[in-house]
Each structure stands twice: as structure tokens, then as C-alpha cells.
Design a protein around this motif. Structure first.
Motif, PDB file in Angstrom:
ATOM      1  N   GLN A 193      44.142  70.021  31.281  1.00 14.80           N
ATOM      2  CA  GLN A 193      43.216  69.917  30.339  1.00 14.80           C
ATOM      3  C   GLN A 193      42.068  70.734  30.773  1.00 14.80           C
ATOM      4  OE1 GLN A 193      41.713  65.666  30.922  1.00 14.80           O
ATOM      5  NE2 GLN A 193      43.878  64.923  30.493  1.00 14.80           N
ATOM      6  N   ARG A 208      38.219  54.172  24.281  1.00 13.27           N
ATOM      7  CA  ARG A 208      37.972  52.708  23.908  1.00 13.27           C
ATOM      8  C   ARG A 208      37.560  52.691  22.377  1.00 13.27           C
ATOM      9  NH1 ARG A 208      36.708  52.521  29.239  1.00 13.27           N
ATOM     10  NH2 ARG A 208      34.878  53.121  29.062  1.00 13.27           N
ATOM     11  N   MET A 224      44.305  64.131  24.875  1.00 13.48           N
ATOM     12  CA  MET A 224      43.001  64.420  25.410  1.00 13.48           C
ATOM     13  C   MET A 224      42.332  65.596  25.014  1.00 13.48           C
ATOM     14  SD  MET A 224      42.671  61.403  27.093  1.00 13.48           S
ATOM     15  CE  MET A 224      40.936  61.659  27.322  1.00 13.48           C
ATOM     16  N   TYR A 229      42.565  47.572  29.676  1.00 17.17           N
ATOM     17  CA  TYR A 229      43.533  47.362  30.716  1.00 17.17           C
ATOM     18  C   TYR A 229      43.433  46.168  31.518  1.00 17.17           C
ATOM     19  CZ  TYR A 229      40.493  50.196  33.525  1.00 17.17           C
ATOM     20  OH  TYR A 229      39.476  50.649  34.220  1.00 17.17           O
ATOM     21  N   MET A 270      48.339  54.397  33.207  1.00 15.64           N
ATOM     22  CA  MET A 270      48.813  55.983  33.335  1.00 15.64           C
ATOM     23  C   MET A 270      47.686  56.648  32.599  1.00 15.64           C
ATOM     24  SD  MET A 270      52.719  55.377  32.377  1.00 15.64           S
ATOM     25  CE  MET A 270      53.366  57.347  32.304  1.00 15.64           C
ATOM     26  N   LEU A 271      47.651  57.893  32.896  1.00 17.20           N
ATOM     27  CA  LEU A 271      46.909  58.859  32.255  1.00 17.20           C
ATOM     28  C   LEU A 271      47.388  59.326  30.982  1.00 17.20           C
ATOM     29  CD1 LEU A 271      46.213  61.492  35.004  1.00 17.20           C
ATOM     30  CD2 LEU A 271      44.553  60.031  34.137  1.00 17.20           C
ATOM     31  N   PRO A 319      38.057  58.745  41.003  1.00 18.46           N
ATOM     32  CA  PRO A 319      39.213  57.689  40.561  1.00 18.46           C
ATOM     33  C   PRO A 319      38.570  56.690  39.751  1.00 18.46           C
ATOM     34  CG  PRO A 319      38.801  57.883  42.906  1.00 18.46           C
ATOM     35  CD  PRO A 319      37.669  58.813  42.326  1.00 18.46           C
ATOM     36  N   PRO A 320      39.351  55.654  39.426  1.00 20.11           N
ATOM     37  CA  PRO A 320      38.840  54.631  38.851  1.00 20.11           C
ATOM     38  C   PRO A 320      38.007  53.651  39.896  1.00 20.11           C
ATOM     39  CG  PRO A 320      41.234  54.703  37.961  1.00 20.11           C
ATOM     40  CD  PRO A 320      40.936  55.726  39.135  1.00 20.11           C
ATOM     41  N   GLY A 321      36.907  53.100  39.248  1.00 22.72           N
ATOM     42  CA  GLY A 321      35.992  52.388  40.312  1.00 22.72           C
ATOM     43  C   GLY A 321      35.120  53.375  41.262  1.00 22.72           C
ATOM     44  N   SER A 322      35.017  54.601  40.982  1.00 20.99           N
ATOM     45  CA  SER A 322      34.339  55.349  41.784  1.00 20.99           C
ATOM     46  C   SER A 322      32.762  55.405  41.413  1.00 20.99           C
ATOM     47  CB  SER A 322      34.818  57.034  41.893  1.00 20.99           C
ATOM     48  OG  SER A 322      34.789  57.563  40.515  1.00 20.99           O
ATOM     49  N   GLY A 352      36.516  58.005  28.467  1.00 22.84           N
ATOM     50  CA  GLY A 352      36.871  56.526  28.510  1.00 22.84           C
ATOM     51  C   GLY A 352      36.318  55.884  27.179  1.00 22.84           C
ATOM     52  N   ILE A 358      47.149  53.612  28.742  1.00 21.40           N
ATOM     53  CA  ILE A 358      46.333  53.076  29.627  1.00 21.40           C
ATOM     54  C   ILE A 358      46.713  51.768  30.210  1.00 21.40           C
ATOM     55  CG2 ILE A 358      43.843  52.250  29.619  1.00 21.40           C
ATOM     56  CD1 ILE A 358      43.293  54.346  27.478  1.00 21.40           C
ATOM     57  N   ARG A 382      37.143  46.559  29.349  1.00 20.81           N
ATOM     58  CA  ARG A 382      38.021  47.442  29.357  1.00 20.81           C
ATOM     59  C   ARG A 382      39.462  47.195  28.671  1.00 20.81           C
ATOM     60  NH1 ARG A 382      36.213  51.840  32.871  1.00 20.81           N
ATOM     61  NH2 ARG A 382      33.962  51.264  32.987  1.00 20.81           N
ATOM     62  N   ARG A 436      36.279  43.903  39.354  1.00 23.42           N
ATOM     63  CA  ARG A 436      36.177  44.132  37.962  1.00 23.42           C
ATOM     64  C   ARG A 436      36.977  43.630  36.923  1.00 23.42           C
ATOM     65  NH1 ARG A 436      36.701  50.155  36.310  1.00 23.42           N
ATOM     66  NH2 ARG A 436      34.547  50.569  37.306  1.00 23.42           N
TER      67      ARG A 436
HETATM   68  P1  ATP Z   1      35.922  54.291  36.005  1.00 22.76           P
HETATM   69  O1  ATP Z   1      35.191  53.883  34.620  1.00 22.76           O
HETATM   70  O2  ATP Z   1      35.282  53.338  37.077  1.00 22.76           O
HETATM   71  O3  ATP Z   1      35.687  55.765  36.439  1.00 22.76           O
HETATM   72  P2  ATP Z   1      38.447  54.878  35.011  1.00 22.76           P
HETATM   73  O4  ATP Z   1      38.759  56.134  35.094  1.00 22.76           O
HETATM   74  O5  ATP Z   1      39.732  54.176  34.825  1.00 22.76           O
HETATM   75  O6  ATP Z   1      37.553  54.151  35.790  1.00 22.76           O
HETATM   76  P3  ATP Z   1      37.762  55.662  32.252  1.00 22.76           P
HETATM   77  O7  ATP Z   1      37.458  56.879  32.789  1.00 22.76           O
HETATM   78  O8  ATP Z   1      36.920  54.871  31.291  1.00 22.76           O
HETATM   79  O9  ATP Z   1      37.831  54.652  33.536  1.00 22.76           O
HETATM   80  O10 ATP Z   1      39.217  55.719  31.766  1.00 22.76           O
HETATM   81  C1  ATP Z   1      39.973  54.543  31.223  1.00 22.76           C
HETATM   82  C2  ATP Z   1      41.387  55.062  31.319  1.00 22.76           C
HETATM   83  O11 ATP Z   1      41.670  55.927  30.257  1.00 22.76           O
HETATM   84  C3  ATP Z   1      41.815  55.626  32.511  1.00 22.76           C
HETATM   85  O12 ATP Z   1      42.388  54.860  33.587  1.00 22.76           O
HETATM   86  C4  ATP Z   1      43.205  56.517  32.042  1.00 22.76           C
HETATM   87  O13 ATP Z   1      44.194  55.736  31.736  1.00 22.76           O
HETATM   88  C5  ATP Z   1      42.381  57.153  30.450  1.00 22.76           C
HETATM   89  N1  ATP Z   1      41.717  58.404  30.792  1.00 22.76           N
HETATM   90  C6  ATP Z   1      40.429  58.538  30.474  1.00 22.76           C
HETATM   91  N2  ATP Z   1      40.253  60.071  30.707  1.00 22.76           N
HETATM   92  C7  ATP Z   1      41.445  60.546  30.894  1.00 22.76           C
HETATM   93  C8  ATP Z   1      41.705  61.756  30.674  1.00 22.76           C
HETATM   94  N3  ATP Z   1      40.864  62.753  30.651  1.00 22.76           N
HETATM   95  N4  ATP Z   1      43.217  62.195  30.779  1.00 22.76           N
HETATM   96  C9  ATP Z   1      44.016  61.383  30.696  1.00 22.76           C
HETATM   97  N5  ATP Z   1      43.889  59.832  30.492  1.00 22.76           N
HETATM   98  C10 ATP Z   1      42.603  59.478  30.682  1.00 22.76           C
END
Ligand code: ATP
Length: 206
Positions: free
Chosen positions: A95, A40, A68, A135, A61-62, A12-15, A36, A57, A133, A125
């Protein structure tokens, strides 16, 4: 060479998956691809996918599966003859299925970090938006907390389905803990049983 090694890290985010991925990629010489990062990059370049992804983002949301897979699969196409490590992809069952149609994954690492730890890391963060980032820019702390909470809720259902699928394929390895430095040795040991670390590769080639 007979076979390439294909792996992914989920969390998850922040892991701390970005940190773990960089260590794995450096230690074992895998090509590292972060969803990510590509998102970006697309947002910064104002690509069609980037503009669309940004709207999801920003709401925590995903990004839709089709966006993707269209973003990630061509990158993998260019790495056909390489071992690789994916950071943040696949993130949903759909996916994973799209990926599975093209490549057999050898191993998936899932980072199991307590909710409280994630919340603390993310609020830090987001209050100090140095990470760049999308968001976290321009939010004040109370709004950020709400977004963080929503993000966990919105993103956790799809990852649950994905994890049970990977578990049933027998390729999932979960690691729990509150500190990346304490989890890393276990991951390193596991991977050393599957791939030759770079240091040993260069020694054997001498
Ligand atoms: P961290 O970097 O701490 O793991 P994170 O998962 O939020 O946190 P990223 O992997 O950089 O960071 O992704 C940023 C955002 O991009 C996610 O919160 C999500 O909204 C979107 N995202 C990234 N990868 C996917 C994916 N495979 N499917 C759908 N959305 C994604």
C-alpha cells in the motif's frame, strides 16, 4: 502555496490513532481521511468493496491491498491541492508503494502502545460494542478475546515490514506510551516544527 503537507498515522487496533488524527487535523487544518471510516461506509452501503472487506474484517484480517488502494487513492485524487492526514493507510508495504508512486509523504507517525494496554482497551471496546465497528457486533467476551489476539498476530507482520521501509526513508517518527493525552504534546511539538498550527496561521493572516 508551494507545497502541501502529507502525513499518516499508523498504529495497531486500539492504539488511539483516530483520536490523535482528529487532534492533528483540527490543530493543523489537514484534511483527514480514515481507511476504517471508508471501509465502514462501504460496508453500510453494501458496495462491492464493502461486501468483500467485511469478510476480512470479521476474521480480524487486513483487507487485501488492491481493495484498499482502489478505495483510498481516488479519495486522494480529489484532494490534490490540499494537505492531508491519513489514518490507517498505508498499512502494508504494498500500500505504501502504491501511495509513494503518486505522492511523496512528508511524515509518518507510528504509535507504539504496549500490548497489554491495547488488549485492555480492545476487550472493553468489544464487550460494549457502542463504537459501531462491524467486527465487534454480536460477539460475546471470550470469542472477542480470541479474535483480538488473532487480529494482532495477523496484522503485525505486515506493519513490521512497512515500518522498516518508512524508517529507511527517514520519515518515520515513533511515539510510545499508554495514554493518548500524554503522547499528544510530543506529537503536537513535532508537528509545530513542520507546519504552522491553525491558531498561528490565522494570527499571521490578520
Ligand atoms: P483503531 O480504530 O483502534 O485504530 P483498527 O485499526 O482496527 O483500530 P480501523 O482503522 O477502523 O480500526 O480498521 C478496521 C479494520 O479495517 C482493520 O482491523 C482492518 O481489518 C481493516 N483495515 C483498515 N485499514 C486497512 C488497510 N489500510 N489495509 C487493510 N485493512 C485495513
Amino acid at each position: 502555496m508551494a507545497k502541501f503537507f502529507r502525513a499518516a498515522v499508523l498504529g495497531p487496533p486500539g492504539s488511539g490513532k483516530g483520536t490523535i488524527c482528529k487532534r492533528i487535523a483540527e490543530s493543523f487544518g489537514l484534511q483527514y481521511l480514515s481507511s476504517g471510516h471508508f471501509l465502514r461506509e462501504g460496508i453500510a452501503a453494501n458496495t462491492e468493496a464493502g461486501v468483500l472487506a467485511k469478510t476480512y474484517i470479521e476474521r480480524g484480517m487486513l483487507v487485501p491491498d488492491q481493495v484498499m488502494t482502489r478505495l483510498m487513492l481516488p479519495k486522494l485524487e480529489q484532494l490534490k491541492n490540499h494537505s492531508w492526514l491519513l489514518d490507517g493507510f498505508p498499512r502494508t508495504l504494498a500500500q505504501a508503494q502504491a501511495l509513494n508512486n503518486l505522492y511523496q509523504m512528508d511524515l509518518v507517525i507510528s504509535l507504539n502502545i504496549p500490548y497489554e494496554t491495547l488488549r485492555e482497551r480492545l476487550s472493553d471496546r468489544w464487550i460494549h460494542p457502542a463504537s459501531g465497528r462491524v467486527y465487534n457486533m454480536g460477539f460475546n467476551p471470550p470469542r472477542v478475546q480470541v479474535l483480538g489476539h488473532l487480529k494482532f498476530q495477523k496484522q503485525s507482520i505486515s506493519s513490521g515490514l512497512l515500518l522498516s521501509d518508512l524508517r529507511s526513508q527517514g520519515i518515520l517518527h515513533s511515539f510510545s506510551g499508554t495514554e493518548t493525552d500524554k503522547i499528544w504534546p510530543y506529537i503536537n511539538t513535532l508537528l509545530s516544527t513542520k507546519i504552522l498550527p491553525l491558531s498561528r496561521c490565522s494570527m499571521t493572516s490578520l
